[in-house]
Motif scaffolding. Sequence first.
Motif, short mmCIF file in Angstrom:
data_model
loop_
_atom_site.label_atom_id
_atom_site.label_comp_id
_atom_site.label_asym_id
_atom_site.label_seq_id
_atom_site.Cartn_x
_atom_site.Cartn_y
_atom_site.Cartn_z
N LEU A 25 -11.64 -90.68 -29.85
CA LEU A 25 -13.06 -90.33 -29.82
C LEU A 25 -13.25 -88.83 -29.67
O LEU A 25 -14.12 -88.24 -30.32
N LEU A 26 -12.42 -88.20 -28.85
CA LEU A 26 -12.51 -86.75 -28.68
C LEU A 26 -12.25 -86.03 -30.00
O LEU A 26 -12.98 -85.11 -30.38
N LEU A 27 -11.22 -86.45 -30.70
CA LEU A 27 -10.92 -85.83 -32.00
C LEU A 27 -12.05 -86.09 -33.00
O LEU A 27 -12.40 -85.21 -33.78
N ALA A 28 -12.62 -87.28 -32.95
CA ALA A 28 -13.73 -87.61 -33.86
C ALA A 28 -14.95 -86.75 -33.55
O ALA A 28 -15.61 -86.24 -34.46
N VAL A 29 -15.24 -86.57 -32.27
CA VAL A 29 -16.37 -85.73 -31.87
C VAL A 29 -16.12 -84.28 -32.29
O VAL A 29 -17.04 -83.57 -32.69
N ALA A 30 -14.86 -83.85 -32.23
CA ALA A 30 -14.52 -82.48 -32.63
C ALA A 30 -14.78 -82.25 -34.12
O ALA A 30 -14.97 -81.11 -34.54
N ARG A 31 -14.81 -83.30 -34.89
CA ARG A 31 -15.10 -83.18 -36.33
C ARG A 31 -16.58 -83.44 -36.62
O ARG A 31 -16.97 -83.50 -37.78
N ALA A 44 -16.93 -74.01 -25.38
CA ALA A 44 -15.78 -74.25 -24.51
C ALA A 44 -14.47 -73.84 -25.19
O ALA A 44 -13.39 -74.07 -24.65
N GLY A 45 -14.58 -73.25 -26.37
CA GLY A 45 -13.39 -72.83 -27.10
C GLY A 45 -12.63 -73.99 -27.73
O GLY A 45 -11.43 -73.89 -27.96
N LEU A 46 -13.34 -75.07 -27.99
CA LEU A 46 -12.70 -76.26 -28.54
C LEU A 46 -13.05 -76.47 -30.00
O LEU A 46 -14.22 -76.44 -30.37
N ASP A 47 -12.03 -76.67 -30.78
CA ASP A 47 -12.20 -77.13 -32.15
C ASP A 47 -11.15 -78.22 -32.37
O ASP A 47 -10.37 -78.52 -31.47
N TYR A 48 -11.15 -78.79 -33.53
CA TYR A 48 -10.26 -79.92 -33.80
C TYR A 48 -8.80 -79.56 -33.53
O TYR A 48 -8.09 -80.29 -32.83
N GLN A 49 -8.34 -78.43 -34.05
CA GLN A 49 -6.93 -78.07 -33.90
C GLN A 49 -6.57 -77.77 -32.45
O GLN A 49 -5.49 -78.14 -31.98
N THR A 50 -7.45 -77.11 -31.74
CA THR A 50 -7.20 -76.81 -30.32
C THR A 50 -7.05 -78.11 -29.53
O THR A 50 -6.17 -78.23 -28.68
N ILE A 51 -7.92 -79.06 -29.82
CA ILE A 51 -7.84 -80.35 -29.13
C ILE A 51 -6.56 -81.09 -29.52
O ILE A 51 -5.87 -81.63 -28.66
N GLY A 124 -6.56 -89.62 -16.97
CA GLY A 124 -6.11 -90.06 -18.28
C GLY A 124 -5.76 -88.90 -19.20
O GLY A 124 -5.77 -87.73 -18.80
N THR A 125 -5.49 -89.26 -20.41
CA THR A 125 -5.04 -88.31 -21.42
C THR A 125 -6.07 -87.21 -21.67
O THR A 125 -5.73 -86.03 -21.71
N VAL A 126 -7.32 -87.58 -21.86
CA VAL A 126 -8.34 -86.59 -22.21
C VAL A 126 -8.56 -85.56 -21.11
O VAL A 126 -8.54 -84.36 -21.39
N PRO A 127 -8.77 -85.97 -19.86
CA PRO A 127 -8.93 -84.93 -18.83
C PRO A 127 -7.71 -84.01 -18.70
O PRO A 127 -7.87 -82.80 -18.51
N ARG A 128 -6.52 -84.58 -18.83
CA ARG A 128 -5.31 -83.74 -18.75
C ARG A 128 -5.24 -82.78 -19.93
O ARG A 128 -4.90 -81.60 -19.76
N ALA A 129 -5.56 -83.26 -21.12
CA ALA A 129 -5.52 -82.40 -22.31
C ALA A 129 -6.56 -81.29 -22.21
O ALA A 129 -6.28 -80.13 -22.56
N LEU A 130 -7.75 -81.62 -21.75
CA LEU A 130 -8.80 -80.60 -21.62
C LEU A 130 -8.40 -79.55 -20.58
O LEU A 130 -8.67 -78.36 -20.76
#
Length: 153
Positions: A25-31, A44-51, A124-130
């Motif tokens: 979902l995070l990757l989908a939202v990034a697109r 927040a400095g986030l784009d698809y590749q950064t995520i 989970g994965t998303v909070p750790r990745a962010l």
Amino acid sequence: MHAVMERAAAEAQAMGSKDIEAEHLLLAVAREPEATTRELLDSAGLDYQTIKDALQSEFEQSLGAAGISVTDRDMLRPRRSIRRPSDAGASAKLVLERGMAAVGDKKDLRPAHILLGLLELKAGTVPRALALAGVDRDELKARTRAALPRAGR
């Protein structure tokens, strides 16, 4: 919202997952082309590749924490699933539930609500990745809430 779920399913398939999870979902939202969501992520400095890179780093760190060391990067590459997932896994259900809690009516659900649901995750994965991407989740969450329509807060 259908488009976000379709993109999430495509991400899950590309990553070899049998279910759609929060990271998809995070990757989908990034697109997401919608301006508000785009601006929030950009701030927040986030784009698809950064995520994508942050998710890969999180995966490698999680393996390391489990005592698994993979020196061959090709071993870490996901294998595309033959079947496109249609079911939401536990983490995606939680994100959707939290996103829905911020909106009065399901038909008013927007990508920013999904982003808010992602930012509400505590573990989970998303909070750790962010965190690995250097994102201040509380600040982004506040900006996301402020950007939502009044009825969707």
